[in-house]
Design a protein around this motif. Structure first.
Motif, PDB file in Angstrom:
ATOM      1  N   SER A 101      26.008 -85.295 -55.456  1.00 51.28           N
ATOM      2  CA  SER A 101      26.064 -83.830 -55.538  1.00 51.28           C
ATOM      3  C   SER A 101      25.962 -83.199 -54.162  1.00 51.28           C
ATOM      4  N   HIS A 102      24.886 -83.457 -53.435  1.00 50.29           N
ATOM      5  CA  HIS A 102      24.766 -82.992 -52.056  1.00 50.29           C
ATOM      6  C   HIS A 102      23.870 -83.998 -51.330  1.00 50.29           C
ATOM      7  N   TYR A 103      24.358 -84.469 -50.196  1.00 57.79           N
ATOM      8  CA  TYR A 103      23.689 -85.571 -49.502  1.00 57.79           C
ATOM      9  C   TYR A 103      22.722 -85.037 -48.458  1.00 57.79           C
ATOM     10  N   PHE A 104      21.429 -85.227 -48.711  1.00 58.66           N
ATOM     11  CA  PHE A 104      20.394 -84.940 -47.725  1.00 58.66           C
ATOM     12  C   PHE A 104      19.580 -86.208 -47.518  1.00 58.66           C
ATOM     13  N   ASP A 105      19.015 -86.357 -46.305  1.00 56.77           N
ATOM     14  CA  ASP A 105      18.377 -87.627 -45.983  1.00 56.77           C
ATOM     15  C   ASP A 105      17.498 -87.443 -44.754  1.00 56.77           C
ATOM     16  N   ASP A 106      16.711 -88.482 -44.462  1.00 56.82           N
ATOM     17  CA  ASP A 106      15.859 -88.495 -43.270  1.00 56.82           C
ATOM     18  C   ASP A 106      16.646 -89.083 -42.107  1.00 56.82           C
ATOM     19  N   GLY A 107      16.710 -88.348 -40.995  1.00 57.16           N
ATOM     20  CA  GLY A 107      17.477 -88.874 -39.884  1.00 57.16           C
ATOM     21  C   GLY A 107      17.502 -87.959 -38.678  1.00 57.16           C
ATOM     22  N   LEU A 108      18.565 -88.098 -37.897  1.00 64.44           N
ATOM     23  CA  LEU A 108      18.716 -87.388 -36.624  1.00 64.44           C
ATOM     24  C   LEU A 108      20.169 -86.952 -36.482  1.00 64.44           C
ATOM     25  N   ARG A 109      20.356 -85.721 -35.961  1.00 59.61           N
ATOM     26  CA  ARG A 109      21.698 -85.213 -35.694  1.00 59.61           C
ATOM     27  C   ARG A 109      21.775 -84.705 -34.259  1.00 59.61           C
ATOM     28  N   VAL A 110      22.894 -85.023 -33.610  1.00 60.82           N
ATOM     29  CA  VAL A 110      23.230 -84.441 -32.313  1.00 60.82           C
ATOM     30  C   VAL A 110      24.573 -83.741 -32.476  1.00 60.82           C
ATOM     31  N   SER A 111      24.644 -82.457 -32.119  1.00 62.49           N
ATOM     32  CA  SER A 111      25.880 -81.706 -32.278  1.00 62.49           C
ATOM     33  C   SER A 111      26.206 -80.939 -31.011  1.00 62.49           C
ATOM     34  N   SER A 169      23.367 -83.347 -44.604  1.00 63.92           N
ATOM     35  CA  SER A 169      24.378 -83.832 -43.684  1.00 63.92           C
ATOM     36  C   SER A 169      25.474 -82.776 -43.511  1.00 63.92           C
ATOM     37  N   ASP A 170      26.095 -82.767 -42.334  1.00 66.99           N
ATOM     38  CA  ASP A 170      27.123 -81.780 -42.018  1.00 66.99           C
ATOM     39  C   ASP A 170      28.528 -82.303 -42.272  1.00 66.99           C
ATOM     40  N   ILE A 171      28.675 -83.354 -43.064  1.00 65.20           N
ATOM     41  CA  ILE A 171      30.015 -83.839 -43.386  1.00 65.20           C
ATOM     42  C   ILE A 171      30.639 -82.932 -44.445  1.00 65.20           C
ATOM     43  N   GLY A 172      31.961 -82.809 -44.409  1.00 71.02           N
ATOM     44  CA  GLY A 172      32.656 -82.007 -45.391  1.00 71.02           C
ATOM     45  C   GLY A 172      32.384 -80.520 -45.230  1.00 71.02           C
TER      46      GLY A 172
END
Length: 400
Positions: free
Chosen positions: A143-153, A115-118
């Motif tokens: 520690s570091h949040y990774f996950d299955d999903g979708l991002r629009v930036s 994830s691109d938070i923080g």
């Protein structure tokens, strides 16, 4: 075969040959970047919520492959080898595709990714200047949040760097406890939104600031869990160190980083100052939440409906081969006991000295002083960590 058919076949073959040759000219399409990161350590004692254990061990050992798939898409695969309870585990940290040619500064990423938070979360842990992520990251993001999903930036066409985006994730590692296995979790559990802006300060300095929001649909505890298992938040770790230890419905993050290097040349000397603040709200069962508002004096300040944490870090590379860092951070959380919540606090002061023979090899010695106030039963302690991080093969440039 007629002459016209022969001509069409020849044209088709020529077109195919031209297409193949065009892709062959781009080496990233035929020769993906393949790398491995070796992380080994010795640690003198345990640290709360840490992926590292006492004694010798392997840390975040990484195998990665990435390449442009074609002129429209980029792909990356990152596998991680880790030790848990004496057993070797192989997991996927990244397996995503990303668009390369969307108009108007837009891009999309789909699959499993960070994830691109923080500030720190979208960076691999082997790029850190310390052996572990700050306590706030370990408590609230696993520690570091990774996950299955979708991002629009979106990157705005402005003089200053300005990006913004939104993400939707499955959210399994961010779920609150479910001791009986009866809770009906939402299949899309986490939504995020973020914006970051940055620029240069003269020839020597650059900066970036960001704001992030994470909505966790499965983050609030239920009344049944609270009544039947008064210490479930302390004990529940999803049987995996990458799961968040303390969750809530809403998480807010503010981050800032400043980098300095003479004439912008980071090779010989540079300084990085960074910090982040986390606030996690609405974690209590709804019934308990209402009761606290009716009687604030029942347990002093124990009725507050938020948990927070922060850190400040400074890392100075004073020669091409040596760097030193200092970091202070703390996290304040709430722990259930019977029918009420008790506050707990963890403070960490860390000093590191690292030797970099090259861009691909680091040996780090780190001292950590940890002080806990009712924090998961830990005692004040001093921790010594000796770590190496070695990179084999082609490896992409690190993020800002």
């Amino acid at each position: 075969m007629t002459i016209s058919t022969m001509r069409l076949t020849g044209v088709a073959a020529a077109c195919a040959l031209i297409s193949i040759n065009a892709y062959a000219e781009d080496s990233s399409l035929t020769n993906p970047a393949i790398s491995a990161v070796l992380d080994g350590y010795y640690q003198s004692t345990e640290r709360p919520m840490s992926e590292r254990v006492e004694g010798f061990g392997l840390g975040h050992t990484e195998l990665a492959m990435s390449a442009n798939i074609d002129d429209m898409f980029y792909g990356k695969l990152t596998a991680v080898v880790e030790m848990h309870d004496g057993e070797t585990e192989l997991g996927l940290e990244e397996a995503f595709i990303q668009t390369l040619a969307m108009p108007y500064g837009l891009s999309m990423r789909a699959g499993r990714f960070l994830s691109d938070i923080g500030y720190l979360n979208n960076q691999h842990v082997h790029t850190d200047a310390f052996s572990d992520r700050p306590a706030a990251y370990r408590a609230f993001l696993g520690s570091h949040y990774f996950d299955d999903g979708l991002r629009v930036s979106y990157v705005a066409p402005t003089d200053l760097y300005w990006t913004m985006g939104a993400e939707a994730f499955k959210g399994d590692s961010m779920q609150a406890a479910d001791e009986h296995g009866e809770r009906d979790y939402k299949t899309i559990g986490v939504y995020t939104a973020f914006t970051k802006i940055g620029g240069d300060i003269g020839l020597n300095g650059s900066w970036q600031a960001g704001l992030s929001y994470l909505r966790n649909e499965n983050g609030r505890m239920t009344a049944e869990e609270h009544e039947d298992h008064p210490e479930v938040q302390e004990e529940h770790d999803h049987e995996h160190s990458h799961s968040a230890q303390y969750t809530g419905e809403n998480t807010y993050v503010a981050d800032f980083v400043y980098k300095w290097a003479p004439n912008g040349n980071y090779k010989y000397q540079h300084l990085t100052l960074s910090g982040e603040y986390f606030r996690v709200t609405d974690f209590k069962p709804l019934e308990e939440h209402h009761e606290d508002h009716e009687d604030h004096d029942a347990h002093g300040d124990e009725g507050k409906d938020y948990q927070d944490g922060w850190y400040l870090s400074g890392v100075y590379q004073f020669s091409p081969k040596w760097s030193a860092g200092v970091r202070y951070g703390q996290v304040d959380t709430q722990l259930m006991h019977d029918d009420h919540f008790d506050p707990q606090k963890l403070k960490e002061t860390e000093v590191s000295l690292a030797w970099h023979h090259s861009h691909f090899s680091t040996v780090r010695l780190q001292y950590t002083n940890q002080q806990g106030t009712n924090f998961e039963g830990i005692e004040d302690d001093n921790v010594i960590t000796l770590q190496y991080v070695m990179t084999l093969g082609a490896h992409g440039a690190h993020q800002f």
